[in-house]
Design a protein around this motif. Structure first.
Motif, PDB file in Angstrom:
ATOM      1  N   ASN A  63      -1.196   1.111 -21.454  1.00  0.00           N
ATOM      2  CA  ASN A  63      -2.831   0.260 -20.057  1.00  0.00           C
ATOM      3  C   ASN A  63      -2.355  -0.042 -18.625  1.00  0.00           C
ATOM      4  N   ALA A  64      -1.047  -0.290 -18.940  1.00  0.00           N
ATOM      5  CA  ALA A  64      -0.552  -0.829 -17.321  1.00  0.00           C
ATOM      6  C   ALA A  64      -0.373  -0.379 -15.810  1.00  0.00           C
ATOM      7  N   PHE A  65      -0.517   0.843 -17.040  1.00  0.00           N
ATOM      8  CA  PHE A  65      -0.124   2.641 -15.594  1.00  0.00           C
ATOM      9  C   PHE A  65      -1.359   3.200 -15.381  1.00  0.00           C
ATOM     10  N   ALA A  66      -1.540   3.463 -13.866  1.00  0.00           N
ATOM     11  CA  ALA A  66      -1.826   4.643 -13.804  1.00  0.00           C
ATOM     12  C   ALA A  66      -2.614   5.473 -13.822  1.00  0.00           C
ATOM     13  N   LYS A  67      -3.121   6.390 -14.105  1.00  0.00           N
ATOM     14  CA  LYS A  67      -3.327   7.712 -14.327  1.00  0.00           C
ATOM     15  C   LYS A  67      -3.520   8.584 -13.219  1.00  0.00           C
ATOM     16  N   LYS A  68      -2.577   9.569 -13.755  1.00  0.00           N
ATOM     17  CA  LYS A  68      -2.153  10.594 -12.339  1.00  0.00           C
ATOM     18  C   LYS A  68      -3.814  11.122 -11.683  1.00  0.00           C
ATOM     19  N   GLY A  69      -4.223  11.257 -10.632  1.00  0.00           N
ATOM     20  CA  GLY A  69      -4.919  11.903  -9.624  1.00  0.00           C
ATOM     21  C   GLY A  69      -6.053  11.592  -9.524  1.00  0.00           C
ATOM     22  N   THR A  70      -5.912  10.233 -10.388  1.00  0.00           N
ATOM     23  CA  THR A  70      -7.260   9.219 -10.920  1.00  0.00           C
ATOM     24  C   THR A  70      -7.084   7.961  -9.375  1.00  0.00           C
ATOM     25  N   PRO A  71      -8.447   8.765  -8.466  1.00  0.00           N
ATOM     26  CA  PRO A  71      -8.499   7.608  -7.280  1.00  0.00           C
ATOM     27  C   PRO A  71      -8.122   6.216  -7.597  1.00  0.00           C
ATOM     28  N   TYR A  72      -7.519   4.892  -6.693  1.00  0.00           N
ATOM     29  CA  TYR A  72      -7.622   3.515  -6.863  1.00  0.00           C
ATOM     30  C   TYR A  72      -8.303   2.777  -5.482  1.00  0.00           C
ATOM     31  N   PRO A  73      -9.405   2.510  -5.167  1.00  0.00           N
ATOM     32  CA  PRO A  73      -9.486   2.201  -4.237  1.00  0.00           C
ATOM     33  C   PRO A  73      -9.364   0.713  -3.711  1.00  0.00           C
ATOM     34  N   LEU A  74      -9.184   0.081  -2.794  1.00  0.00           N
ATOM     35  CA  LEU A  74      -8.221  -0.972  -3.223  1.00  0.00           C
ATOM     36  C   LEU A  74      -9.919  -1.695  -2.838  1.00  0.00           C
ATOM     37  N   GLU A  75     -10.477  -2.297  -3.912  1.00  0.00           N
ATOM     38  CA  GLU A  75     -11.662  -3.282  -3.640  1.00  0.00           C
ATOM     39  C   GLU A  75     -11.061  -3.963  -4.845  1.00  0.00           C
ATOM     40  N   PRO A  76     -12.418  -4.727  -4.203  1.00  0.00           N
ATOM     41  CA  PRO A  76     -11.403  -6.434  -4.958  1.00  0.00           C
ATOM     42  C   PRO A  76     -11.571  -6.534  -6.930  1.00  0.00           C
ATOM     43  N   ARG A  77     -12.926  -5.604  -7.336  1.00  0.00           N
ATOM     44  CA  ARG A  77     -12.551  -5.266  -8.700  1.00  0.00           C
ATOM     45  C   ARG A  77     -11.579  -4.103  -9.214  1.00  0.00           C
ATOM     46  N   THR A  78     -10.971  -3.329  -8.413  1.00  0.00           N
ATOM     47  CA  THR A  78     -10.394  -2.645  -8.958  1.00  0.00           C
ATOM     48  C   THR A  78      -8.969  -3.421  -9.762  1.00  0.00           C
ATOM     49  N   LYS A  79      -8.477  -2.999 -10.753  1.00  0.00           N
ATOM     50  CA  LYS A  79      -6.750  -3.016 -11.493  1.00  0.00           C
ATOM     51  C   LYS A  79      -5.926  -2.765 -10.749  1.00  0.00           C
ATOM     52  N   ILE A  80      -5.740  -4.106 -10.725  1.00  0.00           N
ATOM     53  CA  ILE A  80      -4.056  -3.604  -9.874  1.00  0.00           C
ATOM     54  C   ILE A  80      -3.200  -2.659 -11.047  1.00  0.00           C
ATOM     55  N   LEU A  81      -2.534  -1.433 -11.046  1.00  0.00           N
ATOM     56  CA  LEU A  81      -2.104  -0.495 -11.998  1.00  0.00           C
ATOM     57  C   LEU A  81      -0.080   0.034 -11.678  1.00  0.00           C
ATOM     58  N   HIS A  82       0.612  -0.622 -12.774  1.00  0.00           N
ATOM     59  CA  HIS A  82       1.728  -0.025 -12.249  1.00  0.00           C
ATOM     60  C   HIS A  82       1.397   2.092 -11.707  1.00  0.00           C
ATOM     61  N   GLY A  83       1.450   2.451 -10.146  1.00  0.00           N
ATOM     62  CA  GLY A  83       1.631   3.564  -9.858  1.00  0.00           C
ATOM     63  C   GLY A  83       0.427   3.887  -9.054  1.00  0.00           C
ATOM     64  N   SER A  84      -0.316   3.063  -9.330  1.00  0.00           N
ATOM     65  CA  SER A  84      -0.811   2.961  -7.974  1.00  0.00           C
ATOM     66  C   SER A  84      -1.052   1.493  -6.661  1.00  0.00           C
ATOM     67  N   PHE A  85      -0.623   0.381  -7.589  1.00  0.00           N
ATOM     68  CA  PHE A  85      -0.240  -0.432  -6.170  1.00  0.00           C
ATOM     69  C   PHE A  85       1.194  -0.023  -5.453  1.00  0.00           C
ATOM     70  N   LYS A  86       0.698  -0.129  -3.784  1.00  0.00           N
ATOM     71  CA  LYS A  86       1.980  -0.006  -3.013  1.00  0.00           C
ATOM     72  C   LYS A  86       1.883  -1.504  -2.711  1.00  0.00           C
ATOM     73  N   ASN A  87       2.813  -2.079  -1.810  1.00  0.00           N
ATOM     74  CA  ASN A  87       3.138  -2.964  -1.009  1.00  0.00           C
ATOM     75  C   ASN A  87       3.348  -2.387   0.814  1.00  0.00           C
ATOM     76  N   ASP A  88       2.111  -2.097   0.932  1.00  0.00           N
ATOM     77  CA  ASP A  88       2.435  -1.573   1.955  1.00  0.00           C
ATOM     78  C   ASP A  88       1.076  -1.946   3.783  1.00  0.00           C
ATOM     79  N   LEU A  89       1.136  -1.583   4.596  1.00  0.00           N
ATOM     80  CA  LEU A  89       0.512  -2.758   5.407  1.00  0.00           C
ATOM     81  C   LEU A  89      -1.326  -2.336   5.151  1.00  0.00           C
ATOM     82  N   LYS A  90      -1.670  -1.345   4.581  1.00  0.00           N
ATOM     83  CA  LYS A  90      -3.085  -1.238   4.150  1.00  0.00           C
ATOM     84  C   LYS A  90      -3.187  -2.447   3.384  1.00  0.00           C
ATOM     85  N   THR A  91      -2.347  -2.183   2.235  1.00  0.00           N
ATOM     86  CA  THR A  91      -2.759  -3.316   1.061  1.00  0.00           C
ATOM     87  C   THR A  91      -3.087  -4.455   1.692  1.00  0.00           C
TER      88      THR A  91
END
Length: 194
Positions: A63-91
């Motif tokens: 349950n710590a991993f992002a599901k492939k093909g599922t969008p994870y928008p940058l919103e306060p309620r979105t869970k930070i999941l391994h595979g969807s989380f990025k340390n990039d400029l947008k984040t």
């Protein structure tokens, strides 16, 4: 054959001066998995020395991993999941909106996310923002110590306190000598204790 607490502490402290290549070489020689970060390798070596047993590689639960093909928008309620989380400029810009322009990625922040992943309780972006701001405020009052595995930073801090006028070259020369001495001591202790 019980190992004294003093010897265990000496080994623990000295292991932090070994580099990853040296730690992995020891782990390989004892069939200890060596794919993790420095702190985890030191924990595994200490456990092996104390018990003779090998700790398995620590893995994130499903349950710590992002599901492939599922969008994870940058919103306060979105869970930070391994595979969807990025340390990039947008984040980073998203966190600056939640926290303020003083936000920057920190080791304590990344460690906190990973702890939550290991616990099977991925945080939301808002939970991370709240934790980060609280820790940021706390560290304004109480200076945080560098992590134990950051032996170079810890050494430099101590050395510069004791030798205020030392040049960077003198500090690095002293570090090189101390690192070699401590790494050698760690390897001697490991040979004796295994």
């Amino acid at each position: 054959n019980t190992i004294s607490d003093q010897v265990l502490k000496e080994l623990f402290d000295a292991l932090h001066y070994m580099n990853m290549k040296e730690l992995r070489a020891f782990c390989k020689s004892q069939s200890i998995p060596s794919t993790e970060k420095k702190a985890a390798l030191i924990e595994k070596i200490m456990h092996f020395v104390k018990t003779g047993k090998i700790l398995p590689v620590k893995e994130f639960p499903a349950n710590a991993f992002a599901k492939k093909g599922t969008p994870y928008p940058l919103e306060p309620r979105t869970k930070i999941l391994h595979g969807s989380f990025k340390n990039d400029l947008k984040t980073r810009n998203f966190f600056k909106k939640l926290i303020g322009n003083h936000f920057h990625f920190t080791a304590f922040g990344i460690d906190w996310i990973e702890e939550r992943w290991f616990a099977g309780n991925p945080p939301t972006y808002q939970e991370f923002a709240t934790m980060w701001q609280r820790e940021y405020e706390r560290r304004k009052k109480t200076k945080a110590q560098p992590k134990k595995e950051w032996a170079l930073l810890n050494f430099m801090q101590r050395y510069q306190e004791e030798h205020a006028n030392a040049s960077k070259q003198e500090v690095m020369s002293a570090w090189k000598k101390e690192r070699e001495k401590q790494a050698k001591r760690a390897q001697e202790l490991l040979k004796k204790l295994i």
